[in-house]
Design an enzyme around this catalytic site. Structure first.
Site, PDB file in Angstrom:
ATOM      1  N   ASN A  12       2.985  -9.628  19.625  1.00  0.00           N
ATOM      2  CA  ASN A  12       3.434  -8.499  20.447  1.00  0.00           C
ATOM      3  C   ASN A  12       4.866  -8.124  20.066  1.00  0.00           C
ATOM      4  O   ASN A  12       5.464  -8.737  19.198  1.00  0.00           O
ATOM      5  CB  ASN A  12       3.316  -8.843  21.937  1.00  0.00           C
ATOM      6  CG  ASN A  12       4.131 -10.075  22.287  1.00  0.00           C
ATOM      7  OD1 ASN A  12       5.347 -10.078  22.169  1.00  0.00           O
ATOM      8  ND2 ASN A  12       3.444 -11.145  22.680  1.00  0.00           N
TER       9      ASN A  12
ATOM     10  N   ASP B  28      -2.054 -13.818  25.733  1.00  0.00           N
ATOM     11  CA  ASP B  28      -3.065 -14.243  26.715  1.00  0.00           C
ATOM     12  C   ASP B  28      -4.373 -14.637  26.031  1.00  0.00           C
ATOM     13  O   ASP B  28      -5.190 -15.324  26.625  1.00  0.00           O
ATOM     14  CB  ASP B  28      -3.325 -13.106  27.712  1.00  0.00           C
ATOM     15  CG  ASP B  28      -2.128 -12.894  28.644  1.00  0.00           C
ATOM     16  OD1 ASP B  28      -1.498 -13.902  29.019  1.00  0.00           O
ATOM     17  OD2 ASP B  28      -1.814 -11.731  28.964  1.00  0.00           O
TER      18      ASP B  28
ATOM     19  N   LYS C 247      -8.365 -17.111   3.825  1.00  0.00           N
ATOM     20  CA  LYS C 247      -8.150 -15.693   4.139  1.00  0.00           C
ATOM     21  C   LYS C 247      -9.490 -14.968   4.242  1.00  0.00           C
ATOM     22  O   LYS C 247     -10.353 -15.144   3.381  1.00  0.00           O
ATOM     23  CB  LYS C 247      -7.301 -15.075   3.022  1.00  0.00           C
ATOM     24  CG  LYS C 247      -6.955 -13.637   3.270  1.00  0.00           C
ATOM     25  CD  LYS C 247      -6.190 -13.060   2.095  1.00  0.00           C
ATOM     26  CE  LYS C 247      -6.166 -11.552   2.181  1.00  0.00           C
ATOM     27  NZ  LYS C 247      -5.734 -10.926   0.959  1.00  0.00           N
TER      28      LYS C 247
ATOM     29  N   ASP D 293      -2.378 -20.716  30.453  1.00  0.00           N
ATOM     30  CA  ASP D 293      -1.230 -20.072  31.092  1.00  0.00           C
ATOM     31  C   ASP D 293      -0.173 -21.143  31.396  1.00  0.00           C
ATOM     32  O   ASP D 293      -0.367 -21.991  32.271  1.00  0.00           O
ATOM     33  CB  ASP D 293      -1.661 -19.338  32.368  1.00  0.00           C
ATOM     34  CG  ASP D 293      -0.563 -18.413  32.850  1.00  0.00           C
ATOM     35  OD1 ASP D 293       0.600 -18.858  32.931  1.00  0.00           O
ATOM     36  OD2 ASP D 293      -0.869 -17.228  33.123  1.00  0.00           O
TER      37      ASP D 293
ATOM     38  N   PHE E 255       8.401 -13.976  34.390  1.00  0.00           N
ATOM     39  CA  PHE E 255       8.663 -12.587  34.000  1.00  0.00           C
ATOM     40  C   PHE E 255       7.379 -11.792  34.123  1.00  0.00           C
ATOM     41  O   PHE E 255       6.292 -12.321  33.883  1.00  0.00           O
ATOM     42  CB  PHE E 255       9.185 -12.515  32.554  1.00  0.00           C
ATOM     43  CG  PHE E 255      10.645 -12.830  32.460  1.00  0.00           C
ATOM     44  CD1 PHE E 255      11.097 -14.113  32.714  1.00  0.00           C
ATOM     45  CD2 PHE E 255      11.564 -11.849  32.147  1.00  0.00           C
ATOM     46  CE1 PHE E 255      12.448 -14.417  32.666  1.00  0.00           C
ATOM     47  CE2 PHE E 255      12.910 -12.135  32.087  1.00  0.00           C
ATOM     48  CZ  PHE E 255      13.360 -13.425  32.346  1.00  0.00           C
TER      49      PHE E 255
ATOM     50  N   LYS F 225       1.893 -11.842  40.820  1.00  0.00           N
ATOM     51  CA  LYS F 225       2.065 -12.990  39.903  1.00  0.00           C
ATOM     52  C   LYS F 225       2.827 -14.129  40.559  1.00  0.00           C
ATOM     53  O   LYS F 225       2.601 -15.300  40.248  1.00  0.00           O
ATOM     54  CB  LYS F 225       2.787 -12.529  38.623  1.00  0.00           C
ATOM     55  CG  LYS F 225       1.827 -11.812  37.683  1.00  0.00           C
ATOM     56  CD  LYS F 225       2.496 -11.199  36.471  1.00  0.00           C
ATOM     57  CE  LYS F 225       1.515 -10.232  35.819  1.00  0.00           C
ATOM     58  NZ  LYS F 225       2.087  -9.463  34.737  1.00  0.00           N
TER      59      LYS F 225
ATOM     60  N   LYS G 106       0.755 -17.500  40.405  1.00  0.00           N
ATOM     61  CA  LYS G 106       1.254 -18.587  39.551  1.00  0.00           C
ATOM     62  C   LYS G 106       2.174 -19.545  40.318  1.00  0.00           C
ATOM     63  O   LYS G 106       2.753 -20.442  39.721  1.00  0.00           O
ATOM     64  CB  LYS G 106       1.981 -18.011  38.324  1.00  0.00           C
ATOM     65  CG  LYS G 106       1.092 -17.071  37.475  1.00  0.00           C
ATOM     66  CD  LYS G 106       1.710 -16.783  36.110  1.00  0.00           C
ATOM     67  CE  LYS G 106       0.913 -15.721  35.365  1.00  0.00           C
ATOM     68  NZ  LYS G 106       1.266 -15.607  33.953  1.00  0.00           N
TER      69      LYS G 106
HETATM   70  N1  CTP Z   1       2.868 -16.609  30.647  1.00  0.00           N
HETATM   71  C1  CTP Z   1       2.683 -17.950  30.311  1.00  0.00           C
HETATM   72  N2  CTP Z   1       1.590 -18.335  29.597  1.00  0.00           N
HETATM   73  C2  CTP Z   1       0.666 -17.423  29.223  1.00  0.00           C
HETATM   74  C3  CTP Z   1       0.844 -16.048  29.558  1.00  0.00           C
HETATM   75  C4  CTP Z   1       1.955 -15.680  30.273  1.00  0.00           C
HETATM   76  O1  CTP Z   1       3.523 -18.774  30.664  1.00  0.00           O
HETATM   77  N3  CTP Z   1      -0.378 -17.838  28.515  1.00  0.00           N
HETATM   78  C5  CTP Z   1       4.047 -16.241  31.436  1.00  0.00           C
HETATM   79  C6  CTP Z   1       5.023 -15.348  30.720  1.00  0.00           C
HETATM   80  O2  CTP Z   1       5.990 -16.097  29.998  1.00  0.00           O
HETATM   81  C7  CTP Z   1       5.672 -14.572  31.884  1.00  0.00           C
HETATM   82  C8  CTP Z   1       4.585 -14.512  32.920  1.00  0.00           C
HETATM   83  O3  CTP Z   1       3.630 -15.520  32.549  1.00  0.00           O
HETATM   84  O4  CTP Z   1       6.756 -15.280  32.433  1.00  0.00           O
HETATM   85  C9  CTP Z   1       3.869 -13.189  33.059  1.00  0.00           C
HETATM   86  O5  CTP Z   1       3.214 -12.849  31.904  1.00  0.00           O
HETATM   87  P1  CTP Z   1       2.420 -11.431  31.768  1.00  0.00           P
HETATM   88  O6  CTP Z   1       1.835 -11.370  30.423  1.00  0.00           O
HETATM   89  O7  CTP Z   1       3.282 -10.315  32.206  1.00  0.00           O
HETATM   90  O8  CTP Z   1       1.343 -11.568  32.885  1.00  0.00           O
HETATM   91  P2  CTP Z   1      -0.081 -12.163  32.879  1.00  0.00           P
HETATM   92  O9  CTP Z   1      -0.076 -13.225  33.892  1.00  0.00           O
HETATM   93  O10 CTP Z   1      -0.472 -12.562  31.494  1.00  0.00           O
HETATM   94  O11 CTP Z   1      -0.970 -10.970  33.429  1.00  0.00           O
HETATM   95  P3  CTP Z   1      -1.307  -9.526  32.797  1.00  0.00           P
HETATM   96  O12 CTP Z   1      -1.390  -9.713  31.315  1.00  0.00           O
HETATM   97  O13 CTP Z   1      -2.575  -9.198  33.435  1.00  0.00           O
HETATM   98  O14 CTP Z   1      -0.197  -8.633  33.214  1.00  0.00           O
END
Ligand code: CTP
Length: 402
Positions: free
Chosen positions: A212, A281, A291, A308, A326, A340, A344
């Site tokens: 990303n 995610d 490859k 997560d 975040f 969240k 979480k």
């Molecule tokens: N995060 C994490 N581990 C993951 C995904 C996310 O620790 N596998 C943490 C990120 O570092 C951030 C927070 O979760 O602090 C929110 O991540 P975000 O991508 O905004 O939210 P998601 O919970 O993944 O939900 P969505 O993608 O539906 O917005």
């Protein structure tokens, strides 16, 4: 450490001028806004173009440069900084400055400023020991508002060993902090802070990955500010091109699973976790060792969820650290962020906008909403990410004093 401070960096024509861009980077990493003025001789060692690129401001040496005078005149430039750092300072510069010579832009700015001045001489050892040079240094050191940083000893560019090396950026930064009389913030003294930053890369095959746009700047700003507030900081960084902040232990990881392992190994011995990383995610379910060769038509890739990290931390029952998550959202920022916190089990969430013209990705500034578990939301910014990080950490530190 230098958040919001304006530093005018003067470069004069010694070999150590080639370190100018790294010095600008160190100053900006500490939160300072930096403008650079060179002497003409300095331009033989470092190009104005590279200094302009790292400082984000035009660079000049000529007192009679009409374009620069139009941008910011020499008197305005003399009024602009909170502090002036001249590094490296040559023997010739020391002599000119002692006698108030306004022969070039830097000399004129020094004559016209009321800001404190830090001078870091660097030259060949014999030149440094030369009697007029030492007399000039002693005279300048006795002036009010003038501070001299003595050169380091070691091997010099001229192959001699002795005093004359330009000290490393941390030493010069300390000299600035001292000259400015900046009060050290010790709000996180003795606390262990773990910060994650940057993106993760999830491999599809040995040459391709899913990732990303995260630049890591926000997480690195949090790590730098937490360290400057006295914390023991561990920074777990995804692949980013950023310098490690001072006094920060850095662990580089690539994919979400590596970040998970690195965080969980330290979680129970950490007081505060700042989870700024943009963790993937999903990851390709079956990455290949070789490859993938291209074939006609479309390609379908199956993805599986990553673990997560934040939710796993939130579910800890023993020694659970304070959790600052975040939320990067493109819409309904506050509502999704609050969701969240609950989902979480967080103490705080820093919510910000991604996508569109106000996107935070890659920017030096940010505008965020800090939402506490109890429901209080505080708007912070727009401001430099360092400033945002410091404000968040001060609030968290004040509310979670152990
Ligand atoms: N995060 C994490 N581990 C993951 C995904 C996310 O620790 N596998 C943490 C990120 O570092 C951030 C927070 O979760 O602090 C929110 O991540 P975000 O991508 O905004 O939210 P998601 O919970 O993944 O939900 P969505 O993608 O539906 O917005």
């Amino acid at each position: 450490m230098l958040v919001g401070k304006r530093v005018l960096l003067g470069l004069t024509g010694g070999i150590a001028a080639y370190k100018g861009p790294a010095l600008v980077r160190a100053l900006t990493a500490a939160g300072a806004e930096v403008r650079v003025v060179t002497t003409q001789a300095a331009e033989r060692f470092v190009t104005p173009m590279s200094l302009q690129a790292v400082s984000g401001h035009p660079v000049a040496s000529d007192l009679f440069d009409p374009a620069f005078e139009h941008d910011i005149g020499h008197i305005e430039l003399a009024r602009w900084p909170d502090i002036i750092l001249v590094a490296p300072a040559t023997a010739s510069f020391l002599a000119r400055t002692r006698h108030g010579l306004c022969a070039d832009l830097l000399g004129t700015v020094l004559c016209a400023t009321t800001a404190p001045v830090v001078i870091a001489p660097a030259m060949n050892t014999q030149m440094w020991l030369h009697r007029p040079v030492q007399e000039n240094v002693r005279a300048l050191a006795s002036w009010e508002g003038y501070h001299i940083v003595s050169p380091d000893s070691g091997e010099l560019a001229c192959r001699e060993v002795g005093a004359g090396r330009l000290p490393d950026p941390p030493v010069l930064l300390d000299a600035i902090v001292e000259a400015l009389g900046v009060r050290r913030n010790t709000a996180l003294a003795g606390r262990r802070v773990l910060v994650t930053a940057g993106p993760t890369r999830e491999p599809l095959d040995p040459v391709r990955f899913l990732s990303n746009h995260s630049s890591g700047k926000m997480g690195f700003a949090f790590a730098a500010e937490a360290a400057s507030m006295g914390a023991h900081v561990t920074l777990i960084a995804g692949p980013v091109a950023l310098a490690t902040p001072r006094d920060v232990e850095r662990i580089d990881v690539v994919c979400a699973q590596e970040m998970f392992d690195a965080v969980m190994a330290r979680a129970s011995t950490t007081d505060i976790v700042v989870k700024a990383a943009a963790v993937a995610d999903w990851r390709p379910a079956a990455p290949t060792d070789q490859k993938k060769k291209k074939v006609e038509g479309t390609l379908t890739v199956e993805f599986e969820r990553t673990q997560d990290i934040l939710a796993t931390l939130g579910a800890m029952t023993d020694n659970r650290p304070i959790l600052v998550g975040f939320a990067a959202e493109t819409e309904n920022i506050e509502a999704y962020a609050r969701g969240k916190i609950t989902a979480k089990n967080l103490d705080y969430i820093v919510a910000n906008q991604v996508g569109g013209p106000r996107s935070t990705f890659g920017a030096d500034d940010a505008e965020v909403l800090l939402i506490a578990r109890e429901g209080v939301a505080t708007g912070i910014g727009p401001a430099a990410k360092h400033q945002v990080a410091r404000t968040v950490l001060e609030l968290v530190a004040a509310e979670t004093q152990s």
